[in-house]
Motif scaffolding. Structure first.
Motif, PDB file in Angstrom:
ATOM      1  N   ASN A  86       0.823  -1.199   0.000  1.00  0.00           N
ATOM      2  CA  ASN A  86       0.000   0.000   0.000  1.00  0.00           C
ATOM      3  C   ASN A  86       0.868   1.265   0.000  1.00  0.00           C
ATOM      4  O   ASN A  86       0.570   2.226  -0.710  1.00  0.00           O
ATOM      5  CB  ASN A  86      -0.953  -0.008   1.197  1.00  0.00           C
ATOM      6  CG  ASN A  86      -1.918   1.143   1.150  1.00  0.00           C
ATOM      7  OD1 ASN A  86      -2.535   1.419   0.130  1.00  0.00           O
ATOM      8  ND2 ASN A  86      -2.047   1.844   2.265  1.00  0.00           N
ATOM      9  N   ASN A 120       2.338   1.674  -3.468  1.00  0.00           N
ATOM     10  CA  ASN A 120       1.275   2.120  -4.358  1.00  0.00           C
ATOM     11  C   ASN A 120       0.997   3.616  -4.160  1.00  0.00           C
ATOM     12  O   ASN A 120       0.896   4.370  -5.132  1.00  0.00           O
ATOM     13  CB  ASN A 120       0.010   1.294  -4.122  1.00  0.00           C
ATOM     14  CG  ASN A 120      -1.099   1.671  -5.090  1.00  0.00           C
ATOM     15  OD1 ASN A 120      -0.867   1.766  -6.288  1.00  0.00           O
ATOM     16  ND2 ASN A 120      -2.281   1.890  -4.567  1.00  0.00           N
ATOM     17  N   GLN A 121       0.871   4.030  -2.926  1.00  0.00           N
ATOM     18  CA  GLN A 121       0.609   5.452  -2.656  1.00  0.00           C
ATOM     19  C   GLN A 121       1.773   6.325  -3.113  1.00  0.00           C
ATOM     20  O   GLN A 121       1.563   7.411  -3.655  1.00  0.00           O
ATOM     21  CB  GLN A 121       0.329   5.663  -1.173  1.00  0.00           C
ATOM     22  CG  GLN A 121      -1.011   5.130  -0.738  1.00  0.00           C
ATOM     23  CD  GLN A 121      -1.291   5.420   0.721  1.00  0.00           C
ATOM     24  OE1 GLN A 121      -0.471   5.984   1.440  1.00  0.00           O
ATOM     25  NE2 GLN A 121      -2.472   5.025   1.180  1.00  0.00           N
TER      26      GLN A 121
END
Length: 117
Positions: free
Chosen positions: A28, A31-32
């Motif tokens: 995550n 991805n961010q």
């Protein structure tokens, strides 16, 4: 820097999840970051450079050569060994404590051992 990290991840043939795992982050977070919603800390940038032997100046600015020179990063390598590999650290410390004569004997043994067929 964002584009260079994406380029590095893809060159390594790694998914976001696999890349994140190698540098101790969550998928995550990667991805961010890749989507422009997070920034990398100096520590994370250093970890990426150490993990993939990448020149930190290149990663941050795009200047210089991409690959890191092991000789230039010898101190960083030793510091990483000290944190991540207790057996290697112990061996290095024992070698450091040897007398010059014992170091010579060690290398004679190592050369004979490594040349065995």
């Amino acid at each position: 820097m964002r584009n260079r990290i994406i380029e590095l991840r893809k060159e390594q043939g790694l998914s976001q999840e696999a890349f994140a795992k190698k540098v101790g982050l969550s998928r995550n977070f990667i991805n961010q970051f890749e989507n422009g919603n997070r920034n990398m800390s100096d520590r994370t940038i250093s970890d990426i450079c150490n993990t993939f032997q990448i020149n930190e100046e290149w990663l941050r600015t795009g200047k210089g050569v991409k690959e890191s020179s092991a000789d230039l990063d010898y101190g960083k390598i030793c510091a990483k060994i000290g944190i991540t590999d207790k057996k290697a650290k112990a061996a290095i410390m024992k070698y450091y404590e040897l007398s010059p004569e014992d170091k010579e004997l060690f290398w004679k043994f190592a050369e004979r051992f490594l040349n065995m067929k």
